[in-house]
Design a protein around this motif. Structure first.
Motif, PDB file in Angstrom:
ATOM      1  N   GLU A  47     -14.195 -25.134 -69.237  1.00  0.00           N
ATOM      2  CA  GLU A  47     -14.346 -25.201 -70.689  1.00  0.00           C
ATOM      3  C   GLU A  47     -15.820 -25.206 -71.060  1.00  0.00           C
ATOM      4  O   GLU A  47     -16.637 -25.822 -70.374  1.00  0.00           O
ATOM      5  CB  GLU A  47     -13.678 -26.450 -71.256  1.00  0.00           C
ATOM      6  CG  GLU A  47     -12.165 -26.446 -71.172  1.00  0.00           C
ATOM      7  CD  GLU A  47     -11.551 -27.706 -71.750  1.00  0.00           C
ATOM      8  OE1 GLU A  47     -10.373 -27.663 -72.132  1.00  0.00           O
ATOM      9  OE2 GLU A  47     -12.266 -28.730 -71.830  1.00  0.00           O
ATOM     10  N   LEU A  48     -16.144 -24.521 -72.151  1.00  0.00           N
ATOM     11  CA  LEU A  48     -17.487 -24.522 -72.716  1.00  0.00           C
ATOM     12  C   LEU A  48     -17.423 -25.090 -74.120  1.00  0.00           C
ATOM     13  O   LEU A  48     -16.602 -24.646 -74.938  1.00  0.00           O
ATOM     14  CB  LEU A  48     -18.064 -23.098 -72.781  1.00  0.00           C
ATOM     15  CG  LEU A  48     -18.626 -22.477 -71.498  1.00  0.00           C
ATOM     16  CD1 LEU A  48     -17.492 -21.987 -70.623  1.00  0.00           C
ATOM     17  CD2 LEU A  48     -19.555 -21.324 -71.837  1.00  0.00           C
ATOM     18  N   GLU A  49     -18.275 -26.069 -74.413  1.00  0.00           N
ATOM     19  CA  GLU A  49     -18.352 -26.640 -75.749  1.00  0.00           C
ATOM     20  C   GLU A  49     -19.813 -26.709 -76.170  1.00  0.00           C
ATOM     21  O   GLU A  49     -20.665 -27.132 -75.378  1.00  0.00           O
ATOM     22  CB  GLU A  49     -17.714 -28.023 -75.784  1.00  0.00           C
ATOM     23  CG  GLU A  49     -16.217 -28.013 -75.502  1.00  0.00           C
ATOM     24  CD  GLU A  49     -15.580 -29.381 -75.649  1.00  0.00           C
ATOM     25  OE1 GLU A  49     -16.329 -30.345 -75.927  1.00  0.00           O
ATOM     26  OE2 GLU A  49     -14.354 -29.486 -75.480  1.00  0.00           O
ATOM     27  N   PRO A  50     -20.138 -26.292 -77.385  1.00  0.00           N
ATOM     28  CA  PRO A  50     -21.535 -26.275 -77.824  1.00  0.00           C
ATOM     29  C   PRO A  50     -22.106 -27.682 -77.976  1.00  0.00           C
ATOM     30  O   PRO A  50     -21.383 -28.625 -78.291  1.00  0.00           O
ATOM     31  CB  PRO A  50     -21.468 -25.548 -79.166  1.00  0.00           C
ATOM     32  CG  PRO A  50     -20.091 -25.812 -79.662  1.00  0.00           C
ATOM     33  CD  PRO A  50     -19.217 -25.853 -78.444  1.00  0.00           C
ATOM     34  N   VAL A  51     -23.414 -27.798 -77.769  1.00  0.00           N
ATOM     35  CA  VAL A  51     -24.089 -29.092 -77.902  1.00  0.00           C
ATOM     36  C   VAL A  51     -24.399 -29.389 -79.360  1.00  0.00           C
ATOM     37  O   VAL A  51     -24.134 -30.484 -79.858  1.00  0.00           O
ATOM     38  CB  VAL A  51     -25.382 -29.108 -77.067  1.00  0.00           C
ATOM     39  CG1 VAL A  51     -26.156 -30.402 -77.302  1.00  0.00           C
ATOM     40  CG2 VAL A  51     -25.065 -28.939 -75.589  1.00  0.00           C
ATOM     41  N   ASN A  52     -24.959 -28.420 -80.067  1.00  0.00           N
ATOM     42  CA  ASN A  52     -25.445 -28.661 -81.430  1.00  0.00           C
ATOM     43  C   ASN A  52     -24.529 -28.093 -82.504  1.00  0.00           C
ATOM     44  O   ASN A  52     -24.364 -28.695 -83.558  1.00  0.00           O
ATOM     45  CB  ASN A  52     -26.846 -28.043 -81.592  1.00  0.00           C
ATOM     46  CG  ASN A  52     -27.845 -28.683 -80.634  1.00  0.00           C
ATOM     47  OD1 ASN A  52     -27.827 -29.884 -80.413  1.00  0.00           O
ATOM     48  ND2 ASN A  52     -28.719 -27.857 -80.046  1.00  0.00           N
ATOM     49  N   ARG A  53     -23.947 -26.944 -82.283  1.00  0.00           N
ATOM     50  CA  ARG A  53     -23.131 -26.313 -83.315  1.00  0.00           C
ATOM     51  C   ARG A  53     -21.962 -25.579 -82.651  1.00  0.00           C
ATOM     52  O   ARG A  53     -21.942 -25.384 -81.448  1.00  0.00           O
ATOM     53  CB  ARG A  53     -23.962 -25.332 -84.139  1.00  0.00           C
ATOM     54  CG  ARG A  53     -24.668 -24.271 -83.298  1.00  0.00           C
ATOM     55  CD  ARG A  53     -25.635 -23.434 -84.135  1.00  0.00           C
ATOM     56  NE  ARG A  53     -26.364 -22.489 -83.306  1.00  0.00           N
ATOM     57  CZ  ARG A  53     -25.920 -21.298 -82.960  1.00  0.00           C
ATOM     58  NH1 ARG A  53     -24.718 -20.902 -83.357  1.00  0.00           N
ATOM     59  NH2 ARG A  53     -26.647 -20.486 -82.219  1.00  0.00           N
TER      60      ARG A  53
END
Length: 415
Positions: free
Chosen positions: A67-73
């Protein structure tokens, strides 16, 4: 010719009527020990094979490998990002998702859940979840219809049935240090996901479009799920995918979440194999004492064979066959047959025991499955059988060598 003669005489020594009482008793104990050890080992390894197979079917086929999830947005341009990710070698497919926390209420019961918004068509490419949904629920899982899919464990906890309406509360977001009022939405249960395990107590899905509207995030998403061609290389693959995005992202793989299950299964398999092989070794080496006693009992027969022209090689072969037939072959065959039959019906046997005792061996809210699996591998049976025969052969060598050195005159004088 000599090998056949040695086998025939060894068979007569093993199962002839002249077998001594103490020799027969020790032989029976050795044979039973070998048979029981082999049966337990086959059953244990079959159970471990079953757990590993179910883990592949019910965990790796359902949860994302990465899974990839954004840090800032969020991923606003996620459509183009999906095509980039799927071009990475080793990636089978990718799908967007939205994850958020909500309170699900039905009657007087309330449960806090991690709810996931998905696109059913894209999700089917990265997960086999659709095959565990009841009936035609997955095909009719559409946006703008206030639908939800829930795991069997949650359904049981809330006393739900298909078609029931539930209330979901979504906490409001912080805006300029103010807390907005929570949102309430009514959803209809259109499908039940049944994996017979712990995942049933944490699965809740709504269409991704509905999740975007509820959270007021437009076309944004929480993250991207990835299916890997080689799941055990997910850690390395997810890093390569992260580099392709050129964004600051959190990287997660199934190994960090569920990898301990595989490690535990492999560790238990190794411990079981070593432990039972040691027990088989002990049982096989009881053959040593059996044959030493048998050599003393068969001194007269050995002397007669010597006078008839039997050489050291023939005498040694006779007692090697004697040991193999007495404990190794018989015990191994009996143990293999018993262990194989029980392993094939182990799940049914455990279910019968559970019904009779009223106790469940595995609880679905603790383990990833709520039944006792079994999968018999023919390769395991062959390895165990050959190992048992090899140990029996090794145990028979010293007594057979001692028998070959027995002198006829000395043997007859001791009668």
């Amino acid at each position: 010719m000599i090998g056949g003669l040695a086998c025939f005489i060894g068979f007569r020594f093993s199962y002839g009527k002249s077998q001594g009482g103490i020799t027969s008793l020790i032989a029976v104990i050795s044979t039973c020990g070998i048979a029981l050890s082999i049966a337990v080992l086959i059953i244990s390894l079959s159970a471990m094979n079953g757990f590993e197979n179910e883990l592949n079917k019910r965990i790796l086929s359902v949860v994302p490998h990465g899974e990839l999830e954004p840090v800032n947005r969020g991923f606003t341009a996620w459509v183009s990002l999906l095509s980039q990710i799927e071009k990475v070698s080793g990636v089978v497919a990718a799908a967007p998702y939205i994850r958020f926390t909500g309170l699900v209420e039905h009657g007087s019961k309330v449960i806090a859940l991690q709810i996931k918004g998905i696109d059913p068509k894209l999700e089917s490419r990265v997960s086999a979840l659709s095959s565990y949904a009841s009936g035609e629920a997955w095909k009719h899982f559409l946006p703008n219809k206030n639908q939800i899919l829930i795991g069997q464990g949650i359904v049981n906890s809330l006393s739900l049935k298909l078609g029931d309406w539930i209330t979901m509360m979504i906490p409001g977001r912080h805006v300029e240090d103010q807390i907005l009022q929570p949102k309430y939405v009514r959803l209809q249960l259109v499908g039940i996901i049944n994996l017979n395990g712990i995942l049933d107590h944490s699965l809740a899905y709504i269409p991704i479009e509905d999740a975007q509207k509820l959270l007021c995030i437009g076309s944004n998403i929480t993250g991207i799920a990835i299916k890997a061609k080689h799941p055990f290389e997910a850690d390395l693959l997810i890093r390569q995918v992260g580099e392709v995005t050129n964004l600051y992202v959190y990287l997660h793989s199934w190994i960090g979440t569920y990898g301990y299950m595989y490690h535990d299964i492999q560790m238990i398999r190794t411990i079981i194999y070593l432990s039972i092989v040691l027990v088989i070794g002990i049982a096989c080496f009881n053959i040593v004492s059996t044959l030493i006693i048998a050599v003393q009992d068969k001194r007269r027969q050995i002397a007669i064979l010597r006078t008839l022209g039997a050489n050291n090689s023939l005498i040694r072969s006779i007692f090697i066959w004697y040991g193999l037939l007495l404990g190794g072959v018989l015990g191994s065959l009996v143990g293999t047959i018993i262990g194989g039959l029980i392993a094939l019906k182990l799940t049914s046997i455990v279910e019968i025991i559970e019904k009779l005792t009223g106790c469940h061996v595995l609880s679905g809210d603790v383990y990833f499955i709520d039944f006792f699996p079994s999968e018999l591998h023919f390769s395991d049976v062959i390895i165990i059988f050959v190992t048992s025969i090899a140990l029996s052969l090794l145990a028979s060598w010293y007594p057979a060598k001692k028998a070959s050195r027995l002198l006829p005159a000395k043997a007859l004088n001791l009668q």
